[in-house]
Design a protein around this motif. Structure first.
Motif, short mmCIF file in Angstrom:
data_model
loop_
_atom_site.label_atom_id
_atom_site.label_comp_id
_atom_site.label_asym_id
_atom_site.label_seq_id
_atom_site.Cartn_x
_atom_site.Cartn_y
_atom_site.Cartn_z
N VAL A 244 -14.73 11.84 -16.10
CA VAL A 244 -13.45 11.15 -15.87
C VAL A 244 -12.39 12.20 -15.57
N GLY A 245 -11.76 12.08 -14.40
CA GLY A 245 -10.60 12.90 -14.07
C GLY A 245 -9.36 12.04 -14.10
N VAL A 246 -8.30 12.56 -14.72
CA VAL A 246 -7.06 11.80 -14.86
C VAL A 246 -5.87 12.70 -14.59
N VAL A 247 -4.92 12.21 -13.80
CA VAL A 247 -3.59 12.81 -13.68
C VAL A 247 -2.61 11.76 -14.15
N LEU A 248 -1.90 12.05 -15.23
CA LEU A 248 -1.05 11.05 -15.89
C LEU A 248 0.40 11.50 -15.86
N GLN A 249 1.28 10.60 -15.41
CA GLN A 249 2.72 10.89 -15.35
C GLN A 249 3.41 10.41 -16.63
N ASP A 250 4.64 10.87 -16.84
CA ASP A 250 5.37 10.54 -18.07
C ASP A 250 5.64 9.04 -18.21
#
Length: 316
Positions: A244-250
């Motif tokens: 699982v790859g994730v890029v999470l914003q505020d």
């Protein structure tokens, strides 16, 4: 190993033209996948085009504020690059989750994207495999399929794509630069680069005969927090059951990609809209239409739990 001829061209265009002249030609750089396949005669190239001397081994700023990665940049160098670690951390994390340090020192950016499936039936020349021998059948269907695809597969092939790096590249909306045998160039978004198996699982990408990858470009940094979690049978040098790859914003929005579940890195922009609702809703949308086998249905639950673990980590 069968006899073959060998060539070291001076330019990328020469390399592409050479590969196009011989239908059984293959490009070779690090050789971490191709040489293994040649030894067991899954690959039997008549001509090898060595591209190591073409100067495609630099990491440079792109004009739009992104990053341009040469096709021959080694995985270890890419993972260690200051700009990658600072601005594209999911890529560095994915690279370090792959293979071993020794292999990362040889494997290249283009080779990683183009590596062949690790389906055991593809590697066994005594077994029918549509990817290896088109039209022969798929031994994995009805066979041992624990490692194989739960989505994106077809009645002709249920193999998975093995790359960790490709999952991160898909999250980052990378673009792939190529040169064709007539010396013309084109750019292929990674979202369009891989082909689903359908009735032709041996045709894995959009590359034409002789077409060679010269670079991969990344757009301006996304910001946010970057995560890559890989679930596998042992701690290192093993391919993903699920990654699982994730890029999470505020604000809770972000991007999610899966590896180990499909014939290509798996991402759905529609599924990402459910991130504020939690892992269950995201994976339900991301894996809608999944067709698991009795051996690998656990991957659906595993993907949800792996994503849940990442989201929990992100909130702490």
């Amino acid at each position: 190993m069968r006899p073959f001829t060998y060539e070291r061209p001076r330019t990328a265009a020469e390399a592409a033209a050479s590969a196009a002249r011989e239908p059984r030609a293959r490009f070779i750089a690090g050789g971490t996948n191709l040489l293994d396949l040649m030894k067991i005669e899954v690959e039997t190239p008549a001509h090898l085009v060595d591209v190591n001397g073409l100067g495609l081994d630099r990491i440079e700023p792109a004009e739009d504020g992104g990053l341009r990665i040469g096709a021959l940049v080694r995985n270890a160098d890419l993972a260690a690059d200051e700009a990658v670690r600072r601005d594209y951390e999911v890529l560095a994390r994915a690279l370090l989750a792959g293979a071993s340090a020794q292999i990362r020192n040889r494997a290249t950016t283009a080779g990683n994207l183009l590596q062949r499936t690790r389906c055991p039936y593809f590697y066994d020349t005594n077994q029918p495999c549509n990817k290896r021998a088109p039209g022969s059948g798929c031994s994995a269907i009805g066979g041992v399929s624990r490692q194989l695809a739960v989505i994106g597969s077809s009645d002709a092939c249920i193999a998975t794509h093995p790359s960790d790096m490709a999952v991160a590249m898909r999250l980052l909306d990378a673009k792939i630069e190529t040169v064709r045998p007539d010396a013309t160039r084109r750019v292929i978004p990674i979202a369009d680069f891989y082909r689903l198996p359908g009735d032709t699982p041996h045709v894995e990408t959009q590359l034409a005969a002789g077409e060679m990858i010269t670079a991969v470009t990344l757009p301006k940094p996304l910001g946010g927090r970057h995560f890559y979690r890989k679930v596998r049978d042992r701690a290192s040098f093993a391919f993903a059951l699920v990654s699982v790859g994730v890029v999470l914003q505020d604000d809770g929005s972000g991007r999610v990609g899966l590896g180990g579940v499909a014939p290509q890195p798996w991402r759905s922009v529609e599924a990402e809209r459910h991130l504020p609702s939690g892992a269950a809703r995201v994976t339900e949308a991301l894996l809608a239409g999944a067709r698991p086998t009795p051996d690998n249905g656990f991957k659906l639950t595993l993907a949800q739990r792996a994503l849940g673990a990442v989201l929990t980590e992100a909130r702490t």
